[in-house]
Design a protein around this motif. Structure first.
Motif, PDB file in Angstrom:
ATOM      1  N   LYS A   1      -3.660   0.647  -3.212  1.00 29.92           N
ATOM      2  CA  LYS A   1      -3.513  -0.673  -2.600  1.00 29.92           C
ATOM      3  C   LYS A   1      -3.161  -1.666  -3.687  1.00 29.92           C
ATOM      4  O   LYS A   1      -3.313  -1.366  -4.879  1.00 29.92           O
ATOM      5  CB  LYS A   1      -4.817  -1.093  -1.921  1.00 29.92           C
ATOM      6  CG  LYS A   1      -5.008  -0.452  -0.572  1.00 29.92           C
ATOM      7  CD  LYS A   1      -6.256  -0.973   0.076  1.00 29.92           C
ATOM      8  CE  LYS A   1      -6.629  -0.116   1.268  1.00 29.92           C
ATOM      9  NZ  LYS A   1      -7.918  -0.480   1.825  1.00 29.92           N
TER      10      LYS A   1
ATOM     11  N   LYS B   1       0.850  -1.182   0.000  1.00 27.81           N
ATOM     12  CA  LYS B   1       0.000   0.000   0.000  1.00 27.81           C
ATOM     13  C   LYS B   1       0.887   1.232   0.000  1.00 27.81           C
ATOM     14  O   LYS B   1       1.901   1.266   0.701  1.00 27.81           O
ATOM     15  CB  LYS B   1      -0.890   0.010   1.248  1.00 27.81           C
ATOM     16  CG  LYS B   1      -1.854   1.181   1.294  1.00 27.81           C
ATOM     17  CD  LYS B   1      -2.723   1.152   2.514  1.00 27.81           C
ATOM     18  CE  LYS B   1      -3.656   2.356   2.482  1.00 27.81           C
ATOM     19  NZ  LYS B   1      -4.622   2.372   3.566  1.00 27.81           N
ATOM     20  N   THR B   2       0.506   2.205  -0.813  1.00 30.34           N
ATOM     21  CA  THR B   2       1.203   3.486  -0.745  1.00 30.34           C
ATOM     22  C   THR B   2       0.178   4.568  -0.437  1.00 30.34           C
ATOM     23  O   THR B   2      -0.989   4.460  -0.832  1.00 30.34           O
ATOM     24  CB  THR B   2       1.921   3.838  -2.068  1.00 30.34           C
ATOM     25  OG1 THR B   2       0.950   3.857  -3.113  1.00 30.34           O
ATOM     26  CG2 THR B   2       3.017   2.863  -2.402  1.00 30.34           C
ATOM     27  N   GLU B   3       0.619   5.554   0.284  1.00 27.22           N
ATOM     28  CA  GLU B   3      -0.270   6.639   0.672  1.00 27.22           C
ATOM     29  C   GLU B   3       0.539   7.928   0.737  1.00 27.22           C
ATOM     30  O   GLU B   3       1.689   7.908   1.173  1.00 27.22           O
ATOM     31  CB  GLU B   3      -0.841   6.309   2.052  1.00 27.22           C
ATOM     32  CG  GLU B   3      -2.113   7.033   2.389  1.00 27.22           C
ATOM     33  CD  GLU B   3      -2.724   6.507   3.696  1.00 27.22           C
ATOM     34  OE1 GLU B   3      -3.940   6.481   3.770  1.00 27.22           O
ATOM     35  OE2 GLU B   3      -1.970   6.142   4.620  1.00 27.22           O
ATOM     36  N   LYS B   4      -0.087   9.004   0.284  1.00 23.49           N
ATOM     37  CA  LYS B   4       0.603  10.297   0.326  1.00 23.49           C
ATOM     38  C   LYS B   4      -0.386  11.371   0.757  1.00 23.49           C
ATOM     39  O   LYS B   4      -1.500  11.427   0.229  1.00 23.49           O
ATOM     40  CB  LYS B   4       1.157  10.619  -1.073  1.00 23.49           C
ATOM     41  CG  LYS B   4       1.954  11.899  -1.150  1.00 23.49           C
ATOM     42  CD  LYS B   4       2.538  12.099  -2.532  1.00 23.49           C
ATOM     43  CE  LYS B   4       1.524  12.664  -3.487  1.00 23.49           C
ATOM     44  NZ  LYS B   4       2.018  12.859  -4.845  1.00 23.49           N
ATOM     45  N   TYR B   5      -0.009  12.158   1.737  1.00 22.65           N
ATOM     46  CA  TYR B   5      -0.838  13.288   2.165  1.00 22.65           C
ATOM     47  C   TYR B   5      -0.065  14.562   1.879  1.00 22.65           C
ATOM     48  O   TYR B   5       1.083  14.708   2.321  1.00 22.65           O
ATOM     49  CB  TYR B   5      -1.100  13.269   3.676  1.00 22.65           C
ATOM     50  CG  TYR B   5      -1.910  12.118   4.209  1.00 22.65           C
ATOM     51  CD1 TYR B   5      -2.685  11.304   3.383  1.00 22.65           C
ATOM     52  CD2 TYR B   5      -1.913  11.845   5.575  1.00 22.65           C
ATOM     53  CE1 TYR B   5      -3.417  10.257   3.901  1.00 22.65           C
ATOM     54  CE2 TYR B   5      -2.648  10.805   6.103  1.00 22.65           C
ATOM     55  CZ  TYR B   5      -3.390  10.007   5.267  1.00 22.65           C
ATOM     56  OH  TYR B   5      -4.104   8.970   5.786  1.00 22.65           O
TER      57      TYR B   5
ATOM     58  N   SER C   1      -5.104  13.604  -0.329  1.00 24.28           N
ATOM     59  CA  SER C   1      -4.574  12.252  -0.130  1.00 24.28           C
ATOM     60  C   SER C   1      -4.587  11.449  -1.433  1.00 24.28           C
ATOM     61  O   SER C   1      -5.539  11.506  -2.202  1.00 24.28           O
ATOM     62  CB  SER C   1      -5.433  11.547   0.923  1.00 24.28           C
ATOM     63  OG  SER C   1      -5.301  10.163   0.828  1.00 24.28           O
ATOM     64  N   THR C   2      -3.511  10.747  -1.678  1.00 16.54           N
ATOM     65  CA  THR C   2      -3.429   9.842  -2.823  1.00 16.54           C
ATOM     66  C   THR C   2      -3.027   8.480  -2.279  1.00 16.54           C
ATOM     67  O   THR C   2      -2.018   8.371  -1.582  1.00 16.54           O
ATOM     68  CB  THR C   2      -2.345  10.316  -3.825  1.00 16.54           C
ATOM     69  OG1 THR C   2      -2.528  11.710  -4.039  1.00 16.54           O
ATOM     70  CG2 THR C   2      -2.430   9.577  -5.142  1.00 16.54           C
ATOM     71  N   SER C   3      -3.815   7.458  -2.562  1.00 15.41           N
ATOM     72  CA  SER C   3      -3.434   6.137  -2.047  1.00 15.41           C
ATOM     73  C   SER C   3      -3.633   5.047  -3.095  1.00 15.41           C
ATOM     74  O   SER C   3      -4.432   5.186  -4.018  1.00 15.41           O
ATOM     75  CB  SER C   3      -4.221   5.806  -0.778  1.00 15.41           C
ATOM     76  OG  SER C   3      -5.579   5.668  -1.053  1.00 15.41           O
TER      77      SER C   3
ATOM     78  N   ASP D   1      -4.765   6.550   7.755  1.00 22.11           N
ATOM     79  CA  ASP D   1      -5.756   5.907   6.879  1.00 22.11           C
ATOM     80  C   ASP D   1      -6.904   6.862   6.549  1.00 22.11           C
ATOM     81  O   ASP D   1      -8.075   6.471   6.563  1.00 22.11           O
ATOM     82  CB  ASP D   1      -6.305   4.620   7.524  1.00 22.11           C
ATOM     83  CG  ASP D   1      -5.424   3.416   7.221  1.00 22.11           C
ATOM     84  OD1 ASP D   1      -4.650   3.473   6.245  1.00 22.11           O
ATOM     85  OD2 ASP D   1      -5.519   2.418   7.965  1.00 22.11           O
ATOM     86  N   GLU D   2      -6.572   8.104   6.309  1.00 19.96           N
ATOM     87  CA  GLU D   2      -7.509   9.172   5.937  1.00 19.96           C
ATOM     88  C   GLU D   2      -8.553   9.458   7.016  1.00 19.96           C
ATOM     89  O   GLU D   2      -9.626   9.981   6.732  1.00 19.96           O
ATOM     90  CB  GLU D   2      -8.190   8.841   4.599  1.00 19.96           C
ATOM     91  CG  GLU D   2      -7.189   8.763   3.448  1.00 19.96           C
ATOM     92  CD  GLU D   2      -7.787   8.304   2.142  1.00 19.96           C
ATOM     93  OE1 GLU D   2      -8.829   7.642   2.174  1.00 19.96           O
ATOM     94  OE2 GLU D   2      -7.207   8.610   1.100  1.00 19.96           O
TER      95      GLU D   2
END
Lengths: 107, 251
Positions: B126, B107-111, B122-124, B173-174
């Protein structure tokens, strides 16, 4: 009673072997010690001509115990160099720098 | 000059903590899982700080990296990277990145924290799912999970009384959730290459499904100006674990 002790000690011996193969650390000692105790009791409950199987379980458990202790003492915990992960970190930092530049421009 | 004094005055008036976090600090921990006092060493966790310069600003890059020990890699490989780019003085985050690889799952996530301090883009992504983008509002004092760890180190626990609490708000997780810390006194704890250190004992309570039990999630911070996290004990649904400092450098 003797059969129950042999069955349980064999079960815990197998569990001990599985835990020894898996990197479970000292958690593997739990089934091994149980197996040793139960196999010892089974030997005590057995007549001279019945001691072969519980003794075998006892030896296997003792050997597994030595392997676990040996692994804990001699095998050092280390993280291998992961070039793919290192590359990912470098790329992440480069991308972040660009994103921060864009963010600065918006302010 | 007038503006500078005004800014400083406002900061002091409202009690905003100045960062005691320096660049080039590296803290290495051994993460273990406990079962009835017996232990299995799972992974190495590394916390690092570094200055990142853009053409206009300086940021403090806070990173938290988790990698399983080689003997676990065949069975369950973990390569997690959590990063936060923060203001070096206030530790207010501008960019947060999460790159998780856990036994085949990723999983990648960017805030991106917008300048108003209340909006996150937010960009995520899975494993097999498409990239999702979302914009949501947060409180002005909301931290990401990495900067929260460092923010904790700016609290002046020397002035705390036993049982005294302080609240933070964390976005993960937003979702925003409150984190309450409770001062539980001082204890001497083994601190890797730093030797035995007197530490502040802090209980952490968060309204999430991740952490379990009352006063069972505890962090020990050295009772000095650096407030180095020395030991972290946590209770999760599948047992208990700990992170123990093995090496600290650049502090």
């Amino acid at each position: 009673m003797r059969y129950l002790l042999i069955t349980l000690s064999a079960f815990f011996a197998l569990l001990g072997i599985a835990f020894t193969i898996l990197p479970m650390g000292t958690i593997a000692l739990l089934p091994i010690v149980l197996s040793l105790i139960l196999a010892f009791l089974a030997v005590k409950k057995s007549t001279d001509n019945q001691k072969k199987i519980p003794k075998l379980i006892l030896y296997i458990s003792a050997l597994t115990l030595l392997v676990v202790i040996g692994k804990e003492v001699f095998i050092k915990d280390e993280v291998v160099v992961d070039q793919q992960f290192d590359q990912k970190k470098v790329e992440s930092k480069e991308n972040a720098k660009k994103e921060l530049e864009e963010l600065d421009d918006l302010e | 000059m007038k503006k500078l004094f005004l800014t400083l005055a406002i900061l002091f008036t409202f009690g905003i903590c100045f960062s005691q976090i320096h660049p080039n600090e590296k803290l290495v921990y051994a993460a273990s899982y406990n079962m009835s006092g017996l232990m299995t060493h799972l992974a190495q966790v590394t916390l690092e700080t570094e200055t990142v310069k853009t053409s206009k600003k300086d940021y403090l890059h806070l990173s938290c990296e988790a990698a399983t020990f080689s003997r676990w890699d065949t069975f369950f490989k973990i390569r997690d990277l959590y990063e936060s780019y923060v203001n070096p003085i206030t530790l207010k985050p501008s960019l947060y990145k999460r790159n998780v690889y856990e036994g085949g799952y990723f999983k990648t996530e960017k805030y991106i924290f917008k300048a108003d301090g209340r909006t996150i883009i937010s960009t995520s992504k899975k494993r097999t799912k498409p990239i999702t983008k979302k914009t949501f509002k947060v409180g002005v004092s909301t931290q990401d999970v990495v900067s929260m760890v460092y923010k904790l180190r700016t609290v002046d626990f020397a002035k705390f009384k036993n049982g005294q609490t302080k609240s933070f708000v964390v976005v993960f997780d937003e979702k925003e959730f409150p984190v309450v810390i409770k001062f539980m006194g001082k204890e001497k704890v083994s601190a890797g290459n730093l030797g035995d250190k007197e530490c502040f004992k802090i209980a952490i309570a968060a309204k999430t499904n991740v952490l379990r039990g009352k006063d069972k999630n505890i962090i020990w911070l050295t009772a000095d100006a650096k407030k180095i996290p020395v030991l972290i004990r946590f209770s999760i649904p599948v047992g208990t674990g700990q992170l123990k400092l093995s090496n600290a450098s650049g502090i």
